[in-house]
Design a protein around this motif. Sequence first.
Motif, PDB file in Angstrom:
ATOM      1  N   TRP A 175       0.840  -1.199   0.000  1.00 25.31           N
ATOM      2  CA  TRP A 175       0.000   0.000   0.000  1.00 25.31           C
ATOM      3  C   TRP A 175       0.870   1.241   0.000  1.00 25.31           C
ATOM      4  O   TRP A 175       0.627   2.189  -0.742  1.00 25.31           O
ATOM      5  CB  TRP A 175      -0.920   0.040   1.233  1.00 25.31           C
ATOM      6  N   HIS A 176       1.914   1.217   0.842  1.00 28.09           N
ATOM      7  CA  HIS A 176       2.730   2.429   0.932  1.00 28.09           C
ATOM      8  C   HIS A 176       3.452   2.702  -0.382  1.00 28.09           C
ATOM      9  O   HIS A 176       3.493   3.834  -0.845  1.00 28.09           O
ATOM     10  CB  HIS A 176       3.734   2.314   2.074  1.00 28.09           C
ATOM     11  N   GLU A 177       4.008   1.656  -0.979  1.00 27.16           N
ATOM     12  CA  GLU A 177       4.786   1.853  -2.204  1.00 27.16           C
ATOM     13  C   GLU A 177       3.902   2.273  -3.380  1.00 27.16           C
ATOM     14  O   GLU A 177       4.402   2.699  -4.415  1.00 27.16           O
ATOM     15  CB  GLU A 177       5.546   0.569  -2.563  1.00 27.16           C
ATOM     16  N   ALA A 178       2.585   2.126  -3.232  1.00 26.53           N
ATOM     17  CA  ALA A 178       1.669   2.484  -4.320  1.00 26.53           C
ATOM     18  C   ALA A 178       1.198   3.929  -4.219  1.00 26.53           C
ATOM     19  O   ALA A 178       0.365   4.355  -5.010  1.00 26.53           O
ATOM     20  CB  ALA A 178       0.460   1.541  -4.301  1.00 26.53           C
ATOM     21  N   GLY A 242      -1.842 -15.308  -5.762  1.00 27.19           N
ATOM     22  CA  GLY A 242      -2.899 -15.758  -4.870  1.00 27.19           C
ATOM     23  C   GLY A 242      -4.236 -15.083  -5.132  1.00 27.19           C
ATOM     24  O   GLY A 242      -4.568 -14.722  -6.270  1.00 27.19           O
ATOM     25  N   GLY A 243      -4.991 -14.882  -4.062  1.00 21.70           N
ATOM     26  CA  GLY A 243      -6.323 -14.293  -4.173  1.00 21.70           C
ATOM     27  C   GLY A 243      -6.281 -12.890  -4.737  1.00 21.70           C
ATOM     28  O   GLY A 243      -7.117 -12.510  -5.571  1.00 21.70           O
ATOM     29  N   ALA A 244      -5.295 -12.100  -4.292  1.00 21.83           N
ATOM     30  CA  ALA A 244      -5.179 -10.731  -4.797  1.00 21.83           C
ATOM     31  C   ALA A 244      -4.919 -10.749  -6.299  1.00 21.83           C
ATOM     32  O   ALA A 244      -5.487  -9.945  -7.048  1.00 21.83           O
ATOM     33  CB  ALA A 244      -4.070  -9.992  -4.068  1.00 21.83           C
ATOM     34  N   VAL A 290      -6.573  -4.692  -4.337  1.00 22.66           N
ATOM     35  CA  VAL A 290      -5.526  -3.849  -3.755  1.00 22.66           C
ATOM     36  C   VAL A 290      -5.439  -4.079  -2.241  1.00 22.66           C
ATOM     37  O   VAL A 290      -4.349  -4.210  -1.669  1.00 22.66           O
ATOM     38  CB  VAL A 290      -5.789  -2.357  -4.074  1.00 22.66           C
ATOM     39  N   VAL A 291      -6.602  -4.170  -1.595  1.00 19.16           N
ATOM     40  CA  VAL A 291      -6.592  -4.394  -0.145  1.00 19.16           C
ATOM     41  C   VAL A 291      -5.963  -5.747   0.174  1.00 19.16           C
ATOM     42  O   VAL A 291      -5.089  -5.863   1.045  1.00 19.16           O
ATOM     43  CB  VAL A 291      -8.029  -4.293   0.431  1.00 19.16           C
ATOM     44  N   GLU A 292      -6.361  -6.783  -0.565  1.00 10.72           N
ATOM     45  CA  GLU A 292      -5.853  -8.119  -0.298  1.00 10.72           C
ATOM     46  C   GLU A 292      -4.342  -8.202  -0.573  1.00 10.72           C
ATOM     47  O   GLU A 292      -3.596  -8.838   0.194  1.00 10.72           O
ATOM     48  CB  GLU A 292      -6.617  -9.137  -1.156  1.00 10.72           C
ATOM     49  N   ALA A 293      -3.875  -7.534  -1.629  1.00  8.44           N
ATOM     50  CA  ALA A 293      -2.440  -7.547  -1.933  1.00  8.44           C
ATOM     51  C   ALA A 293      -1.644  -6.912  -0.797  1.00  8.44           C
ATOM     52  O   ALA A 293      -0.578  -7.400  -0.409  1.00  8.44           O
ATOM     53  CB  ALA A 293      -2.169  -6.815  -3.244  1.00  8.44           C
TER      54      ALA A 293
END
Lengths: 322, 324
Positions: A175-178, A242-244, A290-293
């Motif tokens: 999340w931070h790197e995005a 995976g799921g993400a 995005v949340v799952e990743a």
Amino acid sequence: MSPRGGGEPAVVPDAEFTSYYGRPVVKPAPWAADIPAYMFAGGLAAGSSLLAAGADLTSRPALRRSGRVTALAALGFSAAALVHDLGRPSRFLNMMRTVKLTSPMSVGTWILALYGPPAGLAAVAELAGVPGVPRRLGRVLGALGRPAGLAAGLLAPPVAAYTAVLLSDTATPSWHEAYRELPFVFVSSAAAAAGGAALLAVPAAQAGPARRLAVGGALAELLAEARMERSMGMTAEPLHQGGAGRLMRAAKLLTAAGAALTLLAGRRRPVAALAGAALLAGSACTRFGVVEAGLASARDPRYTVVPQRRRLAQAATRSPRA
Amino acid sequence: MAGRHSLFGPIDPAADAGWVDPPPRKGFFTDTSVCIGCKACEVACKEWNLLPDDGFELLGSSYDNTGALGSTTWRHVAFVEQGGRASVDLGMPGLGPPAPAPAAPAPGAGAVAGAPPGSEPPVSAAPAERPDFRWLMSSDVCKHCTHAACLDVCPTGSLFRTEFGTVVVQPDVCNGCGYCVPACPYGVIERRPGPAGDPLAGIAQKCTLCYDRLRSGAEPACAKACPTDSIQFGDVEELRERAAARLDVLRAAGQDEARLYGAEPDDGVGGTGAFFLLLDEPEVYGLPPDPVVTTKDLPHMFNRASAAAVALLAGAALSFLGRR
């Protein structure tokens, strides 16, 4: 798997990876499906308010009505998801104790508190012409509808954008790197979703702006997402695994298909409805993916340790030898 | 009040938070080179702060059955078993006589009064006999960062900066949003999962540096209970000097991998109130090698989000141009 960020100089040796029994270094956010659902609904509400405001100014009553009603419904859904996540509705009021610029959640709460009432009022104002509503009340509502709708439209873009900052302002690697591109991904996704919802509900004659917003949003989302993955370095990996990974692939496919259908045959109602549904689903998949990743990147210490090691090694090679 | 370095860089955190004439900043210096892994700190912390158990499971990671810091573990002792390394004498007290010892009676020679001088005791720790193996033990705790991400992102003001420069959660204000959990670059703070009905279930919790004890002039429970002074409590300024001196001693003894972690005021979090002397890379102990407070990038994040919001507004306006 995506290739590493383009053109990185190979002066720094690959960081060695060790961990403490493979345990995570940072903690994943304790957020379940409520939070991505809340983000999707917030984006849908924001885009719909924008469409409604534009429709009001350009005399497209069906588009205006669907936009305002969708915005209120989505807002109600997102509020319910948020309260469910807190688990303690009574304590939601603690959010109102303070205004805190260093907390995107505090800022977002206040943005929603400002946006919610006019968006709700604009939707209620659609009752003005409905038979059975007292004429006096109808006149008041009719007078309030436009200012409320325009205010909601002006406050809508921050509603769509702030959730990206909410995710990025954490130590969760993916999340931070995005943080550079995620706001653009989220607002484009919001535009595509709102356009899609309008395609479902509005006759083709009034849905021109919705079609353009849907296609523009979908293309911008695909572009911004591709740029985001390139700038994230190795923390982009969880977006493909995976799921993400499945969610992100579905998001791209649905978004592209929705845009293509809209372009090809968006004036035919059944096709338009299909395109709208695909765009809505694509937008939801983007948020969930995005949340799952991010959660996956927090669970694997590699995504915390290796980029930090690399940063240290780069700083060591850059600094003058003392 | 909030100044140039409020988001990043060296500051006095208590003064930055608005305290007038705060006492000296308090913190921990944890010298892991003398940690014996007794877990007295874990137990003392649980006892004093009335923390519930973490479940009774064997994790299969050496003697560490606690796992990590969390809502019910505010001190956590890590156990690392390392082979393939020559160990170095740290000057720890041991059994057996000091080097120029007067001769002790040899076992079984009790009847003989006065063994011949120069006879060696049976227990000796010659360097050559040491195993090619070492233990790393380290008691981990909330770092009480100079720039604390958990405090920055808390939307309710439940997390606050104390007059001692530490970071504390007010459980009656916390609304359980859980935002502080992913914000912490060290993975310290956590939302307590349950049990249902516990007034603290669903509330974020972590080490308070025994704020209650500090206010009455006592030292934190973990430092009080530590039998080897691995956990030292005091003024951060003074602790940093003590840590630097100890590092010099270890380096002089040939412990080349010894390093201080969190003691630099210009690191990614502005230095930590609780810092460590480690004998290996931080990640070996489960610590991030180069943590940076996420709020450092926050102005940039808000700029990007504002640009995206403007782009959405413009895009929506553009979509109304053209034919119906």
